[in-house]
Design an enzyme around this catalytic site. Structure first.
Site, short mmCIF file in Angstrom:
data_model
loop_
_atom_site.label_atom_id
_atom_site.label_comp_id
_atom_site.label_asym_id
_atom_site.label_seq_id
_atom_site.Cartn_x
_atom_site.Cartn_y
_atom_site.Cartn_z
N TRP A 105 7.32 62.59 72.08
CA TRP A 105 8.49 63.36 71.65
C TRP A 105 9.35 62.59 70.67
CZ3 TRP A 105 7.38 68.06 72.10
CH2 TRP A 105 6.62 68.51 73.17
N ASP A 176 17.65 62.40 73.46
CA ASP A 176 16.92 63.60 73.86
C ASP A 176 16.78 63.50 75.39
OD1 ASP A 176 15.04 65.47 74.60
OD2 ASP A 176 13.49 64.83 73.19
N LYS A 200 13.43 72.42 82.00
CA LYS A 200 12.98 71.50 83.05
C LYS A 200 14.02 71.41 84.16
CE LYS A 200 10.76 69.36 79.23
NZ LYS A 200 9.38 69.76 79.44
#
Ligand code: PMP
Length: 364
Positions: A105, A176, A200
């Site tokens: 990511w 993030d 999530k």
């Protein structure tokens, strides 16, 4: 092995949501708060949604103790759009944007940033297969003359997590937090910008929560498209255009649920117990092998291997037969990954641990 009745969903995201939240959403779906129709059918400028938006923001502010000089935004485009919005808004001419590359990511975020601004990688975990984050003292190019320093607090695929954060005098820290937001207490004032896709720990897919220190939003250049400026969404309170009404409503219910659990302190304690129990089981024998460096192990995504790929396949198949779903490691790394976000109950982790012991007894 006996098939258990309850299904436990270990998918990495979209992920399991609290049962209480799902049930409340179902109950309210056709007629929200006695208005006679669904929250999905209301105007985003009407009273019903405006109060949902305000309550959801209030819950986030209260739970994370977000200081007054930060805005809370609900944006679209996933966490992935933030990979571009971050440099578009925060990069200052000549000052490099610093990135720690701790997994897929961040690699993607770096790729986007390179299209937009001067970018320097201060740490790369690539040579260690991203299984460790390493010591900040060994990171390179950590200059104070930088636009910002970017990290991914929890690496969903590699199963590593920052347990403390780097600090660079005068340089805003961007994180993030897609896969660990609201899983622990944090000092938000140490961050300049936080973003997280909701799917999530916060709700369903379709909304990205952004927490930004207001002065940083003023850096943006005029030529940046209106929708891609944080300042636009701050000025219009996330309603410059139609916000994702239903996902925001769901984030409202999830944050309410976190408050009912006793807030982040209580949730963090349960998360610590769940992760400790699972890692203890992994470490108990040589049959299972954790993949992340011990100091950097994630409390959200627990990644491990078995003695062979054939046994891993068998493990995943039998786990599914036992209603333990979604345990396959990311296709880029293989192995097993148990995602144990806030909504995974301790009983789900215990069921997995029992299954792991039975599987080991049968196959070792
Ligand atoms: N960052 C992290 C840490 C992630 O785990 C993910 C998705 N799994 C993303 C970013 C990308 O999120 P999205 O699909 O919402 O763009």
């Amino acid at each position: 092995m006996n098939k258990k009745d309850e299904v436990f969903n270990f998918y990495p995201g979209p992920a399991t949501l609290p049962q209480e939240v799902i049930q409340k959403a179902q109950k309210e779906f056709a007629d929200y708060d006695n208005i006679g129709f669904s929250i999905c059918e209301t105007s985003h400028r009407g009273n019903a949604f405006q109060s949902v938006l305000q309550n959801t923001k209030d819950n986030i502010r209260e739970l994370l103790e977000v200081p007054d000089n930060y805005s809370i935004l609900f944006l679209q485009g996933g966490a992935s759009l933030q990979f571009a919005m971050t440099p578009m808004n925060l990069a200052v001419d000549d000052k490099p944007a610093l990135y720690a590359d701790t997994g897929s990511w961040t690699t993607k975020a770096i790729k986007e940033a390179k299209k937009i601004c001067n970018t320097k990688v201060v740490y790369s975990g690539e040579e260690h297969n991203y299984q460790q984050i390493g010591n900040f003292s060994e990171w390179e190019n950590l200059t104070s003359d930088a636009s910002y320093l970017y990290v991914c607090s929890n690496n969903t695929i590699a199963g590593t997590q920052f347990h403390y954060f780097p600090e660079l005098e005068g340089v805003p820290l961007v994180a993030d937090m897609s896969s660990d937001i609201m899983s622990r207490q944090l000092d938000i004032s140490k961050f300049g910008l936080i973003f997280a896709g909701a799917q999530k720990n916060l709700g369903p897919a379709g909304v990205t929560v952004v927490i930004i220190r207001n002065d940083l939003a003023e850096r943006v250049k005029d030529e940046v498209p209106t929708m891609l400026k944080y300042s636009t969404h701050i000025d219009k309170d996330s309603a410059f255009n139609t916000p994702p009404v239903f996902p925001v409503y769901m984030v409202g219910l999830v944050t309410e649920w976190i408050k009912d659990q006793g807030g982040l302190q209580a949730v963090e304690e349960i998360n610590n117990t769940k992760a400790a129990n699972l890692y203890d089981r992994i470490d108990a024998t040589d049959f299972y092998r954790g993949t992340a460096a011990e100091a950097d192990r994630s409390k959200m995504n627990v990644t491990f291997r078995l003695p062979s790929e054939d046994l891993e396949k068998q493990f995943l198949k039998e786990a599914e037969e036992n209603n333990l779903i979604g345990l396959k490691g990311h296709r880029s790394v293989g192995g097993v990954r148990a995602s144990i976000y806030n909504a995974m109950p301790l009983s789900g982790v215990s069921a997995l641990i029992d299954f792991m012991s039975e599987f080991e007894d049968k196959n070792s």
